[in-house]
Scaffold this active site. Structure first.
Site, mmCIF file in Angstrom:
data_model
loop_
_atom_site.group_PDB
_atom_site.id
_atom_site.type_symbol
_atom_site.label_atom_id
_atom_site.label_comp_id
_atom_site.label_asym_id
_atom_site.label_seq_id
_atom_site.Cartn_x
_atom_site.Cartn_y
_atom_site.Cartn_z
ATOM 1 C CB CYS A 37 73.369 21.158 55.456
ATOM 2 S SG CYS A 37 73.293 20.037 53.952
ATOM 3 C CD GLU A 72 76.506 20.170 56.950
ATOM 4 O OE1 GLU A 72 76.023 19.915 57.981
ATOM 5 O OE2 GLU A 72 76.393 19.920 55.871
ATOM 6 C CE LYS A 100 72.063 20.221 59.322
ATOM 7 N NZ LYS A 100 72.839 19.443 58.495
#
Length: 284
Positions: free
Chosen positions: A155, A45, A118
Site C-alpha cells: 500500500c 492488503e 511494510k
C-alpha cells in the site's frame, strides 16, 4: 536465450468482519485465477478482515498472529501448494511485543520464502496505521519464486519511487502491491485513484517493469467510521500502459501474461540502470 513468461493475477474483493468468510472468498478467487493459468496471484492488503486502521482501538491487536500461526497464512500456503501457484499473503503480524503490516511469500510448493514488513506507515484521517504497526525492519526484497523473481511492497510503499527501485536492484522482474485505499474522511468527494495509479505506472516506466496492484472495494464501517474503498485494481506493463483493470465497484480477477525475456531486453535497451548515478544521490 530461452523465452520466459509469467502469468500474473490481481484480485479485487470486498471484505467483512468474519475472517473465515474473507479467507474463503479469497480462496475462491485464487482458484479462479489458477483456473485461468495464473502463476502469481495477489490478494489485497489485510484481506482477512475489515480495514481496522480507520480508528485507534486496542481490541484489534488480538487479531494479529505470528507468521507461522496466522490463519490466513496457514490457509493460503496450503492452497498455494495445492494449486502450484505463488501467493503474496498480506496479514497482521505479531512478533513478540511488536506488530507489523506484513506479507508472507508462499511459493508454489507452499513453502514460505520469507516475510516483508511494510516500510512506510501512514498516519492520517482514516488511515491511522502508526497506532498499530511498527515501521518494517526487513528492507525491500526480491523473492526468487518457482516462476520468476518478484518484488512486493504494501500500500503506502507504492507511492515511493525509492521502494520500487530498491526491489528492482535486488532483481525483481514484476512488482506487486496489495492495497487498501479509498475515501478520505475529511473530504468524501476526493477520489485519488488516478494519482494512485499514476504513481505506480510511473514505477513501471522508470524501471521498465510490470506492476500489479490489488485493492479492496466496497463500504466498511468500524465503530462509526465509514470508509469506501475505490477498487480500480490494475495490471500495467513495462511501459506503464494499463493492460488489465477493474472499476470502482465489483469483485473480480485480472489476468495477464508477460514475456520476461522480451522485457529484460527492453530494460537493457533503455539504459535506466546503466545511467544511474548513485554517487550523486546521497543527501548532505
Amino acid at each position: 536465450m530461452t523465452a520466459r513468461t509469467l502469468t500474473v493475477a490481481a484480485i479485487q474483493t470486498a471484505h467483512g468482519p468474519d475472517m473465515a468468510a474473507n479467507i474463503a472468498k479469497t480462496e475462491a478467487l485464487i482458484r479462479e485465477a489458477a483456473r485461468q493459468n495464473a502463476q502469481v496471484i495477489l490478494p489485497p492488503e489485510l484481506f482477512q478482515g475489515i480495514y481496522f486502521c480507520t480508528r485507534q482501538d486496542p481490541k484489534w491487536f488480538a487479531t494479529a498472529y505470528p507468521t507461522a500461526a496466522h490463519p490466513c497464512v496457514l490457509a493460503l500456503k496450503a492452497l498455494a501448494a495445492e494449486l502450484r501457484v505463488v501467493i503474496p499473503i498480506s496479514f497482521f503480524e505479531k512478533d513478540g511485543p511488536e506488530y507489523y503490516n506484513s506479507v508472507a511469500i508462499a511459493d508454489a510448493d507452499g513453502e514460505i520464502l520469507g516475510v516483508y514488513r511494510k516500510s512506510h506507515i501512514p498516519d492520517g484521517p482514516g488511515y491511522q496505521e502508526k497506532y498499530y504497526f511498527r515501521p518494517g525492519n526487513t528492507g525491500f526484497k526480491a523473492w526468487r519464486t518457482r516462476y520468476g523473481t518478484i518484488g512486493v511492497g504494501i500500500c503506502w510503499d507504492q507511492w515511493f519511487p525509492e521502494a520500487a527501485r530498491a526491489m528492482m536492484l535486488a532483481g525483481a522482474e514484476v512488482l506487486f502491491y496489495p492495497t487498501a485505499i479509498g475515501s478520505e474522511p475529511y473530504d468524501t468527494a476526493l477520489d485519488t485513484h488516478l494519482q494512485w495509479q499514476r504513481a505506480m505506472r510511473g514505477h513501471a516506466v522508470s524501471n521498465a517493469v510490470p506492476v500489479v496492484a490489488s485493492n479492496r472495494v466496497g463500504t466498511e464501517e468500524n465503530s462509526g467510521a465509514v470508509q469506501r474503498f475505490y477498487g480500480h485494481s490494475f495490471i500495467a506493463d513495462h511501459t506503464g500502459e494499463l493492460v488489465q483493470s477493474l472499476g470502482a465497484d465489483g469483485e473480480g480477477v485480472l489476468i495477464h501474461t508477460f514475456d520476461l525475456t522480451g522485457i529484460e531486453r527492453y530494460r537493457a535497451d533503455w539504459g535506466f540502470f546503466r545511467d544511474r548515478r548513485p554517487d550523486l544521490y546521497a543527501t548532505t
